[in-house]
Design a protein around this motif. Structure first.
Motif, PDB file in Angstrom:
ATOM      1  N   VAL A 129      83.149   7.880  98.236  1.00 54.51           N
ATOM      2  CA  VAL A 129      83.046   6.650  99.027  1.00 54.51           C
ATOM      3  C   VAL A 129      81.612   6.120  98.990  1.00 54.51           C
ATOM      4  N   ILE A 130      80.644   7.002  99.153  1.00 58.24           N
ATOM      5  CA  ILE A 130      79.236   6.571  99.123  1.00 58.24           C
ATOM      6  C   ILE A 130      78.896   5.955  97.770  1.00 58.24           C
ATOM      7  N   ARG A 131      79.304   6.617  96.677  1.00 61.75           N
ATOM      8  CA  ARG A 131      79.020   6.079  95.339  1.00 61.75           C
ATOM      9  C   ARG A 131      79.733   4.758  95.097  1.00 61.75           C
ATOM     10  N   SER A 132      80.976   4.638  95.572  1.00 57.58           N
ATOM     11  CA  SER A 132      81.716   3.397  95.320  1.00 57.58           C
ATOM     12  C   SER A 132      81.184   2.248  96.173  1.00 57.58           C
ATOM     13  N   TYR A 160      92.603  10.762  98.127  1.00 59.90           N
ATOM     14  CA  TYR A 160      91.800  11.639  98.987  1.00 59.90           C
ATOM     15  C   TYR A 160      92.375  11.686 100.401  1.00 59.90           C
ATOM     16  N   LEU A 161      92.813  10.553 100.901  1.00 59.08           N
ATOM     17  CA  LEU A 161      93.385  10.516 102.240  1.00 59.08           C
ATOM     18  C   LEU A 161      94.686  11.321 102.317  1.00 59.08           C
ATOM     19  N   PHE A 188      83.972  15.865  98.495  1.00 54.97           N
ATOM     20  CA  PHE A 188      84.170  15.001  97.334  1.00 54.97           C
ATOM     21  C   PHE A 188      84.589  13.587  97.752  1.00 54.97           C
ATOM     22  N   GLY A 189      85.399  13.475  98.775  1.00 54.65           N
ATOM     23  CA  GLY A 189      85.830  12.161  99.251  1.00 54.65           C
ATOM     24  C   GLY A 189      84.681  11.343  99.796  1.00 54.65           C
ATOM     25  N   VAL A 190      83.843  11.955 100.625  1.00 51.90           N
ATOM     26  CA  VAL A 190      82.694  11.248 101.187  1.00 51.90           C
ATOM     27  C   VAL A 190      81.716  10.855 100.081  1.00 51.90           C
ATOM     28  N   LEU A 222      90.146  21.898 102.306  1.00 48.20           N
ATOM     29  CA  LEU A 222      89.879  20.772 103.194  1.00 48.20           C
ATOM     30  C   LEU A 222      88.400  20.389 103.153  1.00 48.20           C
ATOM     31  N   VAL A 223      87.525  21.372 103.189  1.00 50.00           N
ATOM     32  CA  VAL A 223      86.086  21.111 103.105  1.00 50.00           C
ATOM     33  C   VAL A 223      85.751  20.457 101.770  1.00 50.00           C
TER      34      VAL A 223
END
Length: 120
Positions: free
Chosen positions: A78-81, A98-99, A73-75, A67-68
């Protein structure tokens, strides 16, 4: 007359057997479980196996680590995209993946806790 009725319902503490006496009595009267590899003392007592508790704890730890990792990786994705000038369909699919991973792992962690609360 009331005095006689009151004495009739009183219990003498010497007449009540102690827990140890009851335990000895029942142990002497109850037969042992039959010898069978499928019928063990844990089944008789309905106690959960210690291996299952350890396996469940290991599963929770692995899910927490996953989960961590999914959140990190998801955050970062999102920041890069969001820094890119355009969000593509591929980015939206990765967001959805990711969701779904996050929801699935969170469900796997919370399900045993929820069932314990409901069944209590």
């Amino acid at each position: 007359m009331k005095m006689e009725e009151k004495n009739k319902h009183e219990v003498n503490s010497e007449q009540i057997p102690s827990d140890r006496e009851l335990n000895k009595f029942f142990k002497s009267r109850i037969p042992d479980a039959p010898e069978s590899p499928w019928f063990t003392r844990t089944v008789l007592n309905r106690l959960p196996d210690k291996k299952k508790k350890k396996a469940a704890a290991i599963e929770i730890y692995i899910c927490a680590i996953a989960l961590v990792a999914v959140v990190i990786f998801g955050v970062s994705f999102v920041i890069r995209s969001l820094e890119a000038p355009v969000i593509t369909i591929g980015d939206m699919i990765v967001y959805a993946v990711y969701l779904i991973l996050f929801a699935g792992i969170l469900y796997n962690i919370l399900t045993p806790w929820i069932y314990r609360r409901v069944n209590v």
